[in-house]
Scaffold this motif. Structure first.
Motif, mmCIF file in Angstrom:
data_model
loop_
_atom_site.group_PDB
_atom_site.id
_atom_site.type_symbol
_atom_site.label_atom_id
_atom_site.label_comp_id
_atom_site.label_asym_id
_atom_site.label_seq_id
_atom_site.Cartn_x
_atom_site.Cartn_y
_atom_site.Cartn_z
ATOM 1 N N PHE A 170 0.798 -1.143 0.008
ATOM 2 C CA PHE A 170 -0.107 -0.025 -0.047
ATOM 3 C C PHE A 170 0.926 1.322 0.064
ATOM 4 O O PHE A 170 1.551 1.589 0.937
ATOM 5 C CB PHE A 170 -0.778 -0.025 1.449
ATOM 6 C CG PHE A 170 -2.030 0.903 1.008
ATOM 7 C CD1 PHE A 170 -3.332 0.333 0.846
ATOM 8 C CD2 PHE A 170 -1.868 2.097 1.213
ATOM 9 C CE1 PHE A 170 -4.357 1.336 0.913
ATOM 10 C CE2 PHE A 170 -3.006 3.232 1.176
ATOM 11 C CZ PHE A 170 -4.275 2.561 0.962
ATOM 12 N N TYR A 171 0.872 2.202 -1.188
ATOM 13 C CA TYR A 171 1.676 3.202 -1.117
ATOM 14 C C TYR A 171 0.737 4.374 -0.987
ATOM 15 O O TYR A 171 -0.330 4.611 -1.679
ATOM 16 C CB TYR A 171 2.286 3.245 -2.401
ATOM 17 C CG TYR A 171 3.006 2.217 -2.943
ATOM 18 C CD1 TYR A 171 4.345 2.155 -2.956
ATOM 19 C CD2 TYR A 171 2.766 0.864 -3.595
ATOM 20 C CE1 TYR A 171 5.372 1.342 -3.219
ATOM 21 C CE2 TYR A 171 3.455 -0.244 -3.962
ATOM 22 C CZ TYR A 171 4.890 -0.032 -3.749
ATOM 23 O OH TYR A 171 5.678 -1.132 -4.056
ATOM 24 N N HIS A 172 1.132 5.278 0.038
ATOM 25 C CA HIS A 172 0.363 6.286 0.241
ATOM 26 C C HIS A 172 1.239 7.599 0.149
ATOM 27 O O HIS A 172 2.119 7.507 0.869
ATOM 28 C CB HIS A 172 -0.428 6.153 1.683
ATOM 29 C CG HIS A 172 -1.539 7.072 2.007
ATOM 30 N ND1 HIS A 172 -1.366 8.306 2.247
ATOM 31 C CD2 HIS A 172 -2.718 7.037 1.926
ATOM 32 C CE1 HIS A 172 -2.483 8.966 2.593
ATOM 33 N NE2 HIS A 172 -3.454 8.050 2.297
ATOM 34 N N ASP A 173 0.809 8.555 -0.344
ATOM 35 C CA ASP A 173 1.503 9.791 -0.458
ATOM 36 C C ASP A 173 1.791 10.480 0.962
ATOM 37 O O ASP A 173 2.560 11.358 1.001
ATOM 38 C CB ASP A 173 1.037 10.810 -1.516
ATOM 39 C CG ASP A 173 -0.278 11.419 -1.370
ATOM 40 O OD1 ASP A 173 -1.082 10.987 -0.539
ATOM 41 O OD2 ASP A 173 -0.601 12.410 -1.928
ATOM 42 N N GLN A 174 1.094 10.395 2.009
ATOM 43 C CA GLN A 174 1.006 10.953 3.172
ATOM 44 C C GLN A 174 1.697 9.876 4.194
ATOM 45 O O GLN A 174 2.458 10.443 5.013
ATOM 46 C CB GLN A 174 -0.342 11.375 3.642
ATOM 47 C CG GLN A 174 -0.789 12.504 2.622
ATOM 48 C CD GLN A 174 -2.126 12.949 3.134
ATOM 49 O OE1 GLN A 174 -2.676 12.659 4.145
ATOM 50 N NE2 GLN A 174 -2.705 14.049 2.355
ATOM 51 N N GLY A 175 1.339 8.632 4.248
ATOM 52 C CA GLY A 175 1.765 7.726 5.045
ATOM 53 C C GLY A 175 2.803 6.708 4.734
ATOM 54 O O GLY A 175 3.209 6.157 5.454
ATOM 55 N N GLY A 176 3.070 6.810 3.368
ATOM 56 C CA GLY A 176 4.490 6.053 3.096
ATOM 57 C C GLY A 176 3.958 4.526 2.459
ATOM 58 O O GLY A 176 2.966 4.299 2.331
ATOM 59 N N LEU A 177 4.911 3.609 2.662
ATOM 60 C CA LEU A 177 4.676 2.199 2.002
ATOM 61 C C LEU A 177 4.455 1.508 2.991
ATOM 62 O O LEU A 177 5.097 1.508 4.340
ATOM 63 C CB LEU A 177 5.934 1.883 1.234
ATOM 64 C CG LEU A 177 6.036 0.360 0.954
ATOM 65 C CD1 LEU A 177 4.722 -0.170 -0.002
ATOM 66 C CD2 LEU A 177 7.291 0.072 0.266
ATOM 67 N N SER A 178 3.387 0.404 3.184
ATOM 68 C CA SER A 178 2.974 -0.446 3.854
ATOM 69 C C SER A 178 2.902 -1.577 3.310
ATOM 70 O O SER A 178 2.349 -1.706 2.399
ATOM 71 C CB SER A 178 1.637 -0.062 4.760
ATOM 72 O OG SER A 178 1.461 -1.181 5.756
ATOM 73 N N LYS A 179 3.600 -2.774 3.905
ATOM 74 C CA LYS A 179 3.412 -3.828 3.385
ATOM 75 C C LYS A 179 2.837 -4.915 4.265
ATOM 76 O O LYS A 179 3.044 -6.204 4.038
ATOM 77 C CB LYS A 179 4.858 -4.604 2.970
ATOM 78 C CG LYS A 179 5.626 -3.787 1.689
ATOM 79 C CD LYS A 179 7.083 -4.424 1.691
ATOM 80 C CE LYS A 179 7.765 -3.930 0.396
ATOM 81 N NZ LYS A 179 8.846 -4.469 -0.073
ATOM 82 N N SER A 180 2.229 -4.557 5.268
ATOM 83 C CA SER A 180 1.707 -5.563 6.093
ATOM 84 C C SER A 180 0.047 -5.225 6.070
ATOM 85 O O SER A 180 -0.456 -4.449 6.547
ATOM 86 C CB SER A 180 1.964 -5.046 7.716
ATOM 87 O OG SER A 180 1.265 -5.840 8.636
ATOM 88 N N LYS A 181 -0.760 -6.331 5.642
ATOM 89 C CA LYS A 181 -2.181 -6.360 5.680
ATOM 90 C C LYS A 181 -2.667 -6.175 7.069
ATOM 91 O O LYS A 181 -3.558 -5.410 7.117
ATOM 92 C CB LYS A 181 -2.569 -7.927 4.931
ATOM 93 C CG LYS A 181 -3.976 -8.028 5.114
ATOM 94 C CD LYS A 181 -4.453 -9.276 4.484
ATOM 95 C CE LYS A 181 -6.061 -9.722 4.420
ATOM 96 N NZ LYS A 181 -6.471 -10.833 4.005
#
Length: 166
Positions: free
Chosen positions: A77-88
């Motif tokens: 999940f790439y978010h322009d405010q929160g960054g990258l998350s790879k954990s469902k």
């Protein structure tokens, strides 16, 4: 750089170019002016999945498990405010903490575009906005762009990658 990463970068570049030419005073937009789906059946499938997924998102106080079931285990999940998350698990927990009962997602009508990705599934691009119950009801809506990579596998369609831009 992997082909998937190249696809994400191309999509981001595309959306940033399109965003520069959109007027902000109307809520009827198209990402591509004369978009016609390459595959109408695929388009209808993805639009239906988008409606179901965000229906559960908007009702996540009682539908969190159904919402979570849409995500692939190897979600990015790439978010322009929160960054990258790879954990469902982290994404679902964050949704439960920060979204459920507080925020609803609204699709900009007729903004979805769907493109097949042979051997994988499809990519969906569109425009949406969010309403936060803590904000005044007359607050101007700020549209965001999104890209969702849908993987068609043995468990059905799953969201494998998301790019969310506000």
């Amino acid at each position: 750089m992997s082909q998937f990463s190249k696809s994400i970068l191309a999509g981001l570049l595309y959306l940033s170019q399109v965003g520069a030419v959109m007027a902000q005073d109307s809520m009827t937009y198209r990402i591509t002016e004369n978009y016609v789906p390459d595959d109408l059946e695929l388009y209808n499938t993805i639009v239906k999945l988008d409606q179901e997924f965000f229906g559960y998102y908007n009702e996540c106080q009682t539908q969190l498990e159904k919402y979570a079931d849409f995500y692939a285990e190897d979600l990015e999940f790439y978010h322009d405010q929160g960054g990258l998350s790879k954990s469902k698990e982290e994404i679902v927990q964050s949704t439960q903490k920060n979204i459920c009962g507080k925020v609803t997602r609204h699709l900009v009508p007729d903004s979805i575009e769907v493109y097949p990705i042979p051997g994988f599934g499809a990519v969906e691009m569109g425009l949406h906005y969010f309403i936060n119950t803590d904000n005044p009801p007359d607050e101007p809506r700020k549209m965001g762009r999104f890209i969702v990579f849908w993987k068609d596998g043995p468990e059905g369609w799953k969201i494998s990658k998301v790019v969310s831009l506000h």
